[in-house]
Design an enzyme around this catalytic site. Structure first.
Site, short mmCIF file in Angstrom:
data_model
loop_
_atom_site.label_atom_id
_atom_site.label_comp_id
_atom_site.label_asym_id
_atom_site.label_seq_id
_atom_site.Cartn_x
_atom_site.Cartn_y
_atom_site.Cartn_z
N GLY A 46 -25.09 41.95 31.63
CA GLY A 46 -24.87 42.44 30.27
C GLY A 46 -23.52 41.96 29.78
N GLN A 51 -15.89 41.84 24.95
CA GLN A 51 -15.58 41.13 26.20
C GLN A 51 -15.37 39.63 25.99
OE1 GLN A 51 -19.07 43.00 28.44
NE2 GLN A 51 -17.51 42.84 30.03
N CYS A 97 -18.32 45.33 36.30
CA CYS A 97 -18.09 44.87 34.94
C CYS A 97 -17.40 43.51 34.98
CB CYS A 97 -17.20 45.89 34.20
SG CYS A 97 -16.82 45.42 32.51
N LEU A 98 -17.87 42.58 34.15
CA LEU A 98 -17.26 41.25 34.14
C LEU A 98 -15.79 41.32 33.72
CD1 LEU A 98 -20.13 39.08 32.57
CD2 LEU A 98 -19.44 39.23 34.99
N HIS A 139 -23.77 51.11 29.58
CA HIS A 139 -22.50 50.50 29.99
C HIS A 139 -21.96 49.59 28.89
CE1 HIS A 139 -19.83 48.33 33.03
NE2 HIS A 139 -19.83 47.52 32.00
N GLU A 140 -22.84 48.74 28.34
CA GLU A 140 -22.41 47.78 27.30
C GLU A 140 -22.06 48.50 26.00
OE1 GLU A 140 -21.66 44.97 28.37
OE2 GLU A 140 -22.78 45.13 30.25
N HIS A 143 -18.59 49.65 25.80
CA HIS A 143 -17.63 48.61 25.41
C HIS A 143 -17.42 48.57 23.89
CE1 HIS A 143 -16.70 46.43 29.10
NE2 HIS A 143 -17.97 46.38 29.43
#
Ligand code: CO
Length: 176
Positions: A46, A51, A97-98, A139-140, A143
């Site tokens: 994701g 991000q 998470c990236l 999760h996304e 952000h």
């Protein structure tokens, strides 16, 4: 298509409020395809617009559908997503998470959600989902509100991760 640079925790853009998507069509399709490519290149499932440095209510998800080929994904794109209902059952599951490389911790979230959003053409849609897809979307979506998964951890867990996160930020700054 282009790979976009993924921002690491400590970058202000990850905490900034996001603006609604107002332009749909080819421009948004291009952003979606760049984000999907960047997500797959970084081995993520994701990716949210902040991000990649954009304060926009937009996110992409790529669920793996083939164990043999990790690049085979079911792609979802969500513009202006909003959770309108949550199920009562809460589930603990490990997340990463990236934007916070190498840290994986269990986070509790509702299993089932109802979501309203717009597609790349700007059409208004609604979906109900549970399991892994629901988890990734939640999760996304965090952000888009400047929230990172480590914010959900207990103060004790967060303080244990502090040193690791600080080193990560310093390394990321060194690369700029
Ligand atoms: Co993330």
């Amino acid at each position: 298509m282009a790979n976009m640079r993924i921002r690491i925790i400590g970058d202000d853009v990850l905490r900034k409020p996001t603006k609604p998507v107002e332009t749909f069509g080819p421009e948004l399709e291009k952003l979606a395809s760049d984000m999907v490519q960047s997500m797959i290149a970084a081995d993520g499932i994701g990716l949210a617009a902040p991000q990649v440095g954009l304060s926009l209510k937009f996110l992409v998800v790529g669920m793996p559908i083939d164990e043999e080929d990790e690049d085979m994904r079911q792609i979802y794109t969500f513009a202006n997503p909003e959770i309108t209902a949550e199920g009562e059952e809460l589930i603990m599951r490990e997340e990463g998470c990236l934007s916070i490389p190498e840290i994986y911790e269990e986070v509790e979230r509702p299993d089932q959600i109802t979501l309203k959003y717009q597609n790349l053409k700007g059409e208004h849609l609604e979906m109900e989902t549970s399991g892994m897809l629901s988890r990734v979307i939640q999760h996304e979506l965090d952000h888009l509100n400047g929230v990172l998964f480590v914010d959900h951890l207990s103060p004790l867990k967060r303080s244990l991760l502090k040193g690791k996160i600080k080193r990560m930020q310093q390394e990321a700054e060194g690369e700029d």
